[in-house]
Design an enzyme around this catalytic site. Structure first.
Site: not given
Length: 574
Positions: A303-305
């Site tokens: 995801g956004s990491t």
């Protein structure tokens, strides 16, 4: 005369044949007595010697401060020698009662005609002493060692455990088996042809050689606190499991690795309370799952990491500047797909830095498309994402990634914000560490040194493995500043601690199949932002209720940092 001559010839032939046979026998006897004497001497010794093994004490595993995490406990092995048993019924009754075994099982071993039959291993020392005091003819009680873990569940899936033969099965126990195992000793006793030990002849002992001590980078206090936080958030969010990693981003040393729920290392073959199996095959499968280290064995969509990695690649390539502007209407159309931003109404006009702070998907899709699939894959390779990290635990999984020829614009767009491919948590922690430590790839690891347990001298030191440069120092410094602003001004504000400069990135990814509406919430943070000394990562699998990474994962890392940073001597700034 002819008959006499014929008979003489016959006698001569017989005499010569007998002479040849006698000479052959004498030659063979000389060969056996002189040239092959050692072989037959060994055979004779084996026939009249009984050998019992003395287990070597396995080397201890200690944390970075010398606290013992794995040691040994004295136990006994109870055996019987058939030829020396005087009262079989008394032996059967005594052993079955004292060892809590079925009488039929003990009888089978006692009545078996063999040089020695083992009744039970890993018997508590008190029980072994009790049997020894009974003075049962033909019963032998030998002391050996059993692995003992004083903190039971602490770092269970990292430390691993040993089997009945004291050999490592999983984790560091098996990875560093050659250093830990030691060399077993022997007890040699002399017997007659019937296998009865001869009285008055002393036993020969070859003393065992203890294994070496393994010092690892885990810190007991940090690991304990991280486990408590993982248990707390798992219970609060009724999640499936929680993973936490704390490491030094400069050299790759891992301070803590939690895979909650953990298991009791002193009872590794016991299923968790409330879990049962209908067959041995099912039980083994459940045990394998219980022992599984999700931080290294399992992959997930980050995801956004992963936007940390996309940002670093695009800045390094020069396809985006910090003051570039974008417009987010809440989605971006790529080919025939409308790919949404997490903010339905959109973020409107924003700079690149604001796009990172807002974790805006359209911004990352745009810069990813500028970079292109081929260069994007090149950076995957350059950053080390297509190789295993080399962490010193067995069973590390590799990245699951599209082939270049299968990456269209839609696939590329989703990859920029961490979906449609999978990595391990330890790979994410290692890669982010490498991007914010000045730009050099690090290898996450546990082993620090091997020490002679008896003399205390260091036998081997494991060097910190900082590898080749993967981004420039300028890009690394830029990422430090951007990610610090994510915590101080953006979506990672729940990780903020007054007095500390903390950088980080949140993530909320949906698992497959998307229709199941299950999520993984995560946060990666580091401090101090301008000179990272510790990196923390929290991954929460399928939390119930609110599932946003910034809301539930970031506070976990904040609470850990609040205790760990002062503990590591990192002081607050005015």
């Amino acid at each position: 005369m002819k008959n006499k001559t014929y008979n003489k010839k016959k006698i001569l032939i017989v005499f010569l044949a007998a002479t040849v046979m006698i000479l052959g026998l004498i030659g063979r006897l000389c060969y056996l007595m002189i040239l092959d004497a050692e072989y037959y001497q060994k055979k004779a010794e084996d026939l009249h010697e009984r050998e019992r093994e003395i287990k070597a004490a396995r080397g201890e595993i200690v944390d970075r401060n010398g606290k013992v995490l794995a040691t040994n406990k004295t136990v006994c092995t109870v055996s019987v020698i058939h030829s020396q048993i005087e009262d079989p019924e008394a032996v059967i009754r005594a052993l079955s009662s004292t060892l809590e075994l079925e009488e039929s099982e003990v009888r089978k071993k006692v009545e078996k005609v063999s040089s020695m039959e083992r009744i039970k291993t890993n018997v508590e020392k008190e029980t072994g002493d009790k049997i020894r005091e009974m003075n049962l003819a033909g019963v032998k009680v030998d002391e050996d060692f059993k692995r003992y873990y004083p903190y039971e569940e602490l770092a269970s899936k990292v430390l691993g455990f040993t089997g009945g033969d004291n050999q490592g099965i999983i984790g560091l126990e098996v990875k560093y088996e050659d250093y830990l195992k030691g060399e077993n000793g022997k007890i040699l006793s002399t017997t007659d042809a019937r296998g009865v030990e001869l009285e008055g002849i002393a036993e020969d002992r070859i003393e065992p050689s203890a294994g070496n001590t393994l010092q690892i980078s885990i810190d007991y206090n940090i690991q304990k606190y991280a486990q408590q936080m993982a248990q707390k958030v798992m219970e609060e969010k009724q999640a499936d499991k929680v993973a936490i990693i704390l490491m030094n981003p400069q050299n790759g040393e891992i301070y803590a690795m939690v895979n909650w729920p953990e298991f009791n290392l002193n009872e590794p073959f016991e299923l968790p309370e409330g879990v049962s199996a209908s067959s041995e095959e099912e039980k083994q499968e459940l045990l394998n799952q219980m022992w599984r280290n999700g931080c290294i064995n399992d992959t997930y969509e980050p995801g956004s990491t992963f936007k940390i990695i996309t940002s670093s690649a695009c800045l390094e390539e020069g396809v985006v500047d910090l003051d570039d502007t974008f417009v987010c209407p809440g989605y971006k159309i790529v080919e025939d797909r409308r790919i949404r931003c997490h903010k339905v109404g959109g973020h409107g006009a924003e700079t690149f830095v604001e796009g990172v702070q807002n974790s805006c998907n359209p911004v990352f899709m745009e810069i990813g498309l500028r970079l292109g699939a081929e260069r994007f894959c090149d950076y995957f390779e350059q950053f080390g994402l297509m190789e295993k990290t080399g962490v010193d635990l067995p069973g590390e999984a590799g990245t699951i990634m599209h082939r270049l020829e299968d990456i269209g614009e839609v696939e590329l767009a989703t990859m920029t914000f961490g979906q449609s491919f999978q990595v391990t948590p330890v790979q994410m922690a290692a890669t982010v560490s490498s991007l914010i430590n000045g730009g050099k790839r690090v290898t996450p690891h546990f082993a620090v040194s091997v020490q002679d347990g008896e003399r205390g001298r260091t036998i081997k030191t494991f060097s910190d493995k900082q590898g080749k440069r993967i981004v420039s120092e300028k890009t690394s410094k830029t990422m430090q500043k951007i990610l610090e602003s994510v915590v101080s001004e953006g979506s990672g504000k729940n990780a903020y601690i007054e007095g500390y400069s903390i950088g980080g990135k949140t993530a909320t990814s949906q698992t497959l199949p998307r229709s199941a509406n299950k999520y993984i919430s995560s946060f990666i943070g580091f401090a101090p932002a301008e000179d990272p000394q510790v990196l923390g990562m929290c991954v929460i699998y399928d939390p119930q209720g609110i599932y946003y990474g910034g809301t539930i994962a970031a506070p976990v890392v904040r609470e850990i940092f609040d205790d760990v940073l002062p503990y590591l001597g990192i002081e607050k700034e005015e």
